[in-house]
Design an enzyme around this catalytic site. Sequence first.
Site, PDB file in Angstrom:
ATOM      1  N   TYR A 138      19.289  76.170 -44.378  1.00  0.00           N
ATOM      2  CA  TYR A 138      18.230  76.961 -45.031  1.00  0.00           C
ATOM      3  C   TYR A 138      17.570  76.140 -46.140  1.00  0.00           C
ATOM      4  CZ  TYR A 138      15.869  81.382 -46.065  1.00  0.00           C
ATOM      5  OH  TYR A 138      14.932  82.374 -46.236  1.00  0.00           O
TER       6      TYR A 138
ATOM      7  N   LYS B 108      13.428  80.964 -52.111  1.00  0.00           N
ATOM      8  CA  LYS B 108      13.777  82.396 -52.195  1.00  0.00           C
ATOM      9  C   LYS B 108      14.403  82.723 -53.557  1.00  0.00           C
ATOM     10  CE  LYS B 108      12.488  83.933 -48.103  1.00  0.00           C
ATOM     11  NZ  LYS B 108      11.188  84.631 -47.996  1.00  0.00           N
TER      12      LYS B 108
HETATM   13  P1  NAD Z   1       7.313  85.851 -39.109  1.00  0.00           P
HETATM   14  O1  NAD Z   1       7.133  84.468 -38.580  1.00  0.00           O
HETATM   15  O2  NAD Z   1       7.085  86.955 -38.179  1.00  0.00           O
HETATM   16  O3  NAD Z   1       6.454  86.086 -40.426  1.00  0.00           O
HETATM   17  C1  NAD Z   1       6.186  85.068 -41.361  1.00  0.00           C
HETATM   18  C2  NAD Z   1       4.714  85.180 -41.691  1.00  0.00           C
HETATM   19  O4  NAD Z   1       4.354  84.274 -42.722  1.00  0.00           O
HETATM   20  C3  NAD Z   1       3.831  84.864 -40.485  1.00  0.00           C
HETATM   21  O5  NAD Z   1       2.938  85.934 -40.253  1.00  0.00           O
HETATM   22  C4  NAD Z   1       3.079  83.629 -40.933  1.00  0.00           C
HETATM   23  O6  NAD Z   1       1.786  83.521 -40.374  1.00  0.00           O
HETATM   24  C5  NAD Z   1       3.034  83.874 -42.423  1.00  0.00           C
HETATM   25  N1  NAD Z   1       2.608  82.690 -43.173  1.00  0.00           N
HETATM   26  C6  NAD Z   1       3.184  81.465 -43.236  1.00  0.00           C
HETATM   27  N2  NAD Z   1       2.444  80.646 -44.005  1.00  0.00           N
HETATM   28  C7  NAD Z   1       1.379  81.392 -44.455  1.00  0.00           C
HETATM   29  C8  NAD Z   1       0.268  81.119 -45.291  1.00  0.00           C
HETATM   30  N3  NAD Z   1       0.054  79.916 -45.849  1.00  0.00           N
HETATM   31  N4  NAD Z   1      -0.633  82.124 -45.515  1.00  0.00           N
HETATM   32  C9  NAD Z   1      -0.464  83.360 -44.979  1.00  0.00           C
HETATM   33  N5  NAD Z   1       0.583  83.674 -44.183  1.00  0.00           N
HETATM   34  C10 NAD Z   1       1.486  82.689 -43.928  1.00  0.00           C
HETATM   35  O7  NAD Z   1       8.835  85.851 -39.671  1.00  0.00           O
HETATM   36  P2  NAD Z   1       9.642  86.936 -40.498  1.00  0.00           P
HETATM   37  O8  NAD Z   1      11.062  86.540 -40.301  1.00  0.00           O
HETATM   38  O9  NAD Z   1       9.209  88.288 -40.177  1.00  0.00           O
HETATM   39  O10 NAD Z   1       9.268  86.563 -42.002  1.00  0.00           O
HETATM   40  C11 NAD Z   1       8.778  87.511 -42.955  1.00  0.00           C
HETATM   41  C12 NAD Z   1       9.492  87.349 -44.273  1.00  0.00           C
HETATM   42  O11 NAD Z   1      10.846  87.774 -44.106  1.00  0.00           O
HETATM   43  C13 NAD Z   1       9.556  85.920 -44.774  1.00  0.00           C
HETATM   44  O12 NAD Z   1       9.415  85.919 -46.187  1.00  0.00           O
HETATM   45  C14 NAD Z   1      10.964  85.496 -44.406  1.00  0.00           C
HETATM   46  O13 NAD Z   1      11.449  84.453 -45.195  1.00  0.00           O
HETATM   47  C15 NAD Z   1      11.674  86.795 -44.677  1.00  0.00           C
HETATM   48  N6  NAD Z   1      13.027  86.900 -44.118  1.00  0.00           N
HETATM   49  C16 NAD Z   1      13.242  86.674 -42.804  1.00  0.00           C
HETATM   50  C17 NAD Z   1      14.526  86.787 -42.286  1.00  0.00           C
HETATM   51  C18 NAD Z   1      14.793  86.521 -40.841  1.00  0.00           C
HETATM   52  O14 NAD Z   1      15.964  86.297 -40.480  1.00  0.00           O
HETATM   53  N7  NAD Z   1      13.817  86.563 -39.977  1.00  0.00           N
HETATM   54  C19 NAD Z   1      15.589  87.145 -43.137  1.00  0.00           C
HETATM   55  C20 NAD Z   1      15.332  87.388 -44.482  1.00  0.00           C
HETATM   56  C21 NAD Z   1      14.045  87.264 -44.974  1.00  0.00           C
END
Ligand code: NAD
Length: 261
Positions: free
Chosen positions: A157, A164
């Site tokens: 990570y 984060k």
């Molecule tokens: P996802 O890929 O579906 O969503 C991530 C989004 O970030 C995408 O829509 C992408 O286009 C957007 N993004 C990236 N760079 C960008 C920029 N410069 N401008 C605008 N948008 C941008 O993945 P997700 O897992 O749903 O991620 C959403 C959030 O949840 C993130 O903050 C991620 O770190 C967090 N998260 C995810 C998990 C997991 O296991 N999937 C766990 C905990 C937290």
Amino acid sequence: MGLLDGKKALIFGVANDHSIAWGIAEQLHAQGATLGFASVESLLERRVRPLAESIGSTFVEACDVSSDDQLRDVMAKWKAAEGTIDILVHAVAYAPREDLEGSFTNTTRAGFAVAMDVSAYSLVAMCREANAAGLLHAGTSVITLSYYGAEKVVANYNVMGVAKAALEACVRYLAADLGPGGVRVNAISAGPVRTLSASGVRDFRKLYGTFAGIAPLRSNISAEDCGKTAVWLASDLSSAVTGETIYVDGGFNVMGVPLIE
Ligand code: NAD
């Protein structure tokens, strides 16, 4: 009667129907909120607009969150369309793939900067531009997404864990800053969910696969689980909660030394 009847939510971060942002959107919609979406331009027409239309939403705008101008532009358009934000969802993160594997010591300066900018600073910029546009008000709930790697070392990570940690600190500082105006700011720290972003973390499948054996509730979590907690954070039911990181992880974070069977 929905818990969020009459509320207006602007959601950043839908990439597709697996996105946590989409799981949140579905739950907010189910509780009566009106939704709008901002996502990166390349995803807009093929992915985001059809999803938005499936729940009767027409506000779909392009926004790279590393651009203050683009954030300002989206806030101005939302102001013209809806007048106010009751719920602001920040579900956006990015780090270069090469910085999400191997040695953390080798994190590049450029990779560190972009991860911090897109994944942490963007929350500050988003709140600032929304506030400057007069969109935030007493009762607005801001929700972002974090992960356990902010707090403990999670294999591969790497720089995203540092970003984060910064994001969770931003949540506390923003909560203190915006709290006197009645605006609440919280993070949901989600367990692993199979999404586009998650696939960028090396060996994510292994991490995902062992999770349920360790988490007290013995199952993986879903975007829908995040959505349900988002409903609570967005609603008046959490009226005295701000600056917090709320775990939606089946209790995984409370475990110290589990016996893996
Ligand atoms: P996802 O890929 O579906 O969503 C991530 C989004 O970030 C995408 O829509 C992408 O286009 C957007 N993004 C990236 N760079 C960008 C920029 N410069 N401008 C605008 N948008 C941008 O993945 P997700 O897992 O749903 O991620 C959403 C959030 O949840 C993130 O903050 C991620 O770190 C967090 N998260 C995810 C998990 C997991 O296991 N999937 C766990 C905990 C937290």
